[in-house]
Design a protein around this motif. Structure first.
Motif, mmCIF file in Angstrom:
data_model
loop_
_atom_site.group_PDB
_atom_site.id
_atom_site.type_symbol
_atom_site.label_atom_id
_atom_site.label_comp_id
_atom_site.label_asym_id
_atom_site.label_seq_id
_atom_site.Cartn_x
_atom_site.Cartn_y
_atom_site.Cartn_z
ATOM 1 N N ASP A 67 4.483 -7.837 -12.235
ATOM 2 C CA ASP A 67 3.909 -8.987 -13.179
ATOM 3 C C ASP A 67 4.335 -10.276 -12.924
ATOM 4 O O ASP A 67 5.552 -10.662 -12.671
ATOM 5 C CB ASP A 67 4.012 -8.754 -14.669
ATOM 6 C CG ASP A 67 3.133 -9.136 -15.344
ATOM 7 O OD1 ASP A 67 2.352 -8.401 -15.958
ATOM 8 O OD2 ASP A 67 2.912 -10.383 -15.764
ATOM 9 N N LEU A 109 -5.658 -2.946 -17.113
ATOM 10 C CA LEU A 109 -6.085 -4.129 -17.933
ATOM 11 C C LEU A 109 -5.850 -5.479 -17.240
ATOM 12 O O LEU A 109 -5.369 -6.516 -18.013
ATOM 13 C CB LEU A 109 -5.657 -4.038 -19.395
ATOM 14 C CG LEU A 109 -5.826 -2.657 -19.775
ATOM 15 C CD1 LEU A 109 -5.294 -2.591 -21.110
ATOM 16 C CD2 LEU A 109 -7.692 -2.709 -20.450
ATOM 17 N N VAL A 114 -7.064 -11.763 -12.583
ATOM 18 C CA VAL A 114 -6.706 -12.318 -11.385
ATOM 19 C C VAL A 114 -7.490 -13.312 -10.838
ATOM 20 O O VAL A 114 -8.798 -13.026 -10.745
ATOM 21 C CB VAL A 114 -6.472 -11.392 -10.413
ATOM 22 C CG1 VAL A 114 -5.872 -11.702 -8.893
ATOM 23 C CG2 VAL A 114 -5.501 -10.018 -10.985
HETATM 24 C C1 LIG Z 1 -3.709 -7.135 -20.545
HETATM 25 S S1 LIG Z 1 -2.196 -7.455 -19.918
HETATM 26 C C2 LIG Z 1 -1.900 -5.751 -19.301
HETATM 27 C C3 LIG Z 1 -0.609 -5.366 -19.416
HETATM 28 C C4 LIG Z 1 -0.321 -4.035 -18.911
HETATM 29 N N1 LIG Z 1 -0.886 -3.365 -17.679
HETATM 30 C C5 LIG Z 1 -0.716 -3.022 -19.956
HETATM 31 O O1 LIG Z 1 -1.637 -2.145 -19.590
HETATM 32 O O2 LIG Z 1 -0.210 -2.946 -20.965
HETATM 33 C C6 LIG Z 1 -2.385 -8.160 -18.435
HETATM 34 C C7 LIG Z 1 -1.406 -8.440 -17.415
HETATM 35 O O3 LIG Z 1 -1.667 -9.086 -16.338
HETATM 36 C C8 LIG Z 1 -1.027 -10.043 -15.798
HETATM 37 N N2 LIG Z 1 -1.590 -10.696 -14.606
HETATM 38 C C9 LIG Z 1 -2.428 -11.911 -14.752
HETATM 39 N N3 LIG Z 1 -2.491 -12.346 -13.732
HETATM 40 C C10 LIG Z 1 -2.037 -11.726 -12.727
HETATM 41 C C11 LIG Z 1 -1.909 -11.657 -11.401
HETATM 42 N N4 LIG Z 1 -2.425 -12.681 -10.782
HETATM 43 N N5 LIG Z 1 -1.340 -10.721 -10.610
HETATM 44 C C12 LIG Z 1 -0.785 -9.762 -11.359
HETATM 45 N N6 LIG Z 1 -0.891 -9.792 -12.803
HETATM 46 C C13 LIG Z 1 -1.494 -10.839 -13.571
HETATM 47 C C14 LIG Z 1 -0.409 -10.666 -16.991
HETATM 48 O O4 LIG Z 1 0.700 -11.354 -16.868
HETATM 49 C C15 LIG Z 1 -0.284 -9.507 -17.913
HETATM 50 O O5 LIG Z 1 0.831 -8.951 -18.050
#
Ligand SMILES: C[S@@+](CC[C@H](N)C(=O)[O-])C[C@H]1O[C@@H](n2cnc3c(N)ncnc32)[C@H](O)[C@@H]1O
Length: 262
Positions: A67, A109, A114
């Motif tokens: 993350d 999620l 992204v």
């Molecule tokens: C709604 S949360 C989901 C977290 C986890 N997968 C869950 O199901 O509880 C979305 C996650 O996407 C991450 N995120 C946002 N932009 C991203 C990127 N460019 N690459 C990877 N992760 C990203 C955020 O930091 C966040 O932790």
């Protein structure tokens, strides 16, 4: 970037959305049906809620979870699952792994948040082995069916100004299918995942939704006392409590799975 504004507090994220992630993630994993003993990569793992499900249900041989938010990774590393999973700071658009390193590459999620989704897909494909599984699911923000949709609707009803959720146009099934097809993946399948969650009482719902760590929470924090009371009344009417005081409502996620061509 989206992860800076949305995901800065691990404990608050889990209070607000952890139960929703677990409910949808369980159905998603049953549908993806990954083989046991696989090398897993969880992209956008946040606090590790989905990572925990994979470790519990899928008997991975190895589990790497990334993350870009250091706060989320720090929270994940403090949990027992960190004994079974390697949590690292990395962005989906530039994965620090060798080609073909994983049997299953999943994101829970995350995809809509992204900024360059085709690039993230290309990276997911690159690190997936031939024949490997690439899969993900996102809340259906475009149809306002996410767990935060009721509070967003309530805020709109009282005239508050809300920014759109990042990437919401790509949260639909068709958009996910197109993203995966353009990424050169094969055997693409999609499905909706409907989940219903009960929250113990209205105060629990309100505390989780109004925590000032997210765009909606920040808007709530900026409301006058009168508008906040108006919003509470609106939400009590939109989400009436059951006989035991609990608040129950449903949300929809859209899921996609595919394979890396051999
Ligand atoms: C709604 S949360 C989901 C977290 C986890 N997968 C869950 O199901 O509880 C979305 C996650 O996407 C991450 N995120 C946002 N932009 C991203 C990127 N460019 N690459 C990877 N992760 C990203 C955020 O930091 C966040 O932790």
């Amino acid at each position: 970037m989206a992860h800076d504004t949305y995901f800065t507090d691990g404990a608050a994220y889990e209070r607000r959305l952890g139960r929703w992630t677990r409910a949808a993630g369980t159905i998603f994993l049953d549908w993806v049906a990954p083989p046991a003993g696989a090398r897993w990569l969880d992209i956008g793992c946040g606090t590790g809620v989905f990572t925990e499900l994979v470790v519990e249900k899928c008997a991975p041989a190895t589990m790497v979870a990334v993350d870009p938010s250091s706060a989320q990774i720090e929270h994940a590393r403090s949990k027992p699952v960190a004994q079974r999973a390697d949590f690292r700071i990395a962005d989906a658009q530039s994965l620090p792994f060798l080609d073909e390193a994983f049997d299953v590459v999943a994101s829970a999620l995350v995809i809509n948040f992204v900024p360059d989704r085709p690039r993230a897909l290309a990276e997911m494909r690159r690190v997936g082995c031939p024949g490997g599984l690439i899969a993900g699911y996102v809340w259906d923000f475009s149809a306002e069916r996410s767990p935060i949709s009721p509070i967003r609707s309530g805020l709109r009803q009282i005239g508050a100004n809300l920014s759109p959720v990042p990437g919401m146009e790509d949260s639909q099934l068709e958009a996910l299918n197109t993203l995966f097809a353009r990424g050169g993946l094969k055997d693409i399948a999609t499905r909706t995942i409907d989940v219903t969650v009960s929250i113990p009482d209205f105060d629990d719902f309100w505390r989780a939704q109004s925590a000032p760590y997210y765009p909606t929470g920040k808007v709530i924090a900026s409301l006058s006392q009168t508008d906040r009371e108006k919003l509470i009344d609106v939400m009590r009417a939109r989400l009436p409590a059951g006989p035991d005081g609990s608040i129950t409502y449903s949300a929809r996620a859209n899921a996609v799975k595919a394979r890396v061509p051999e």
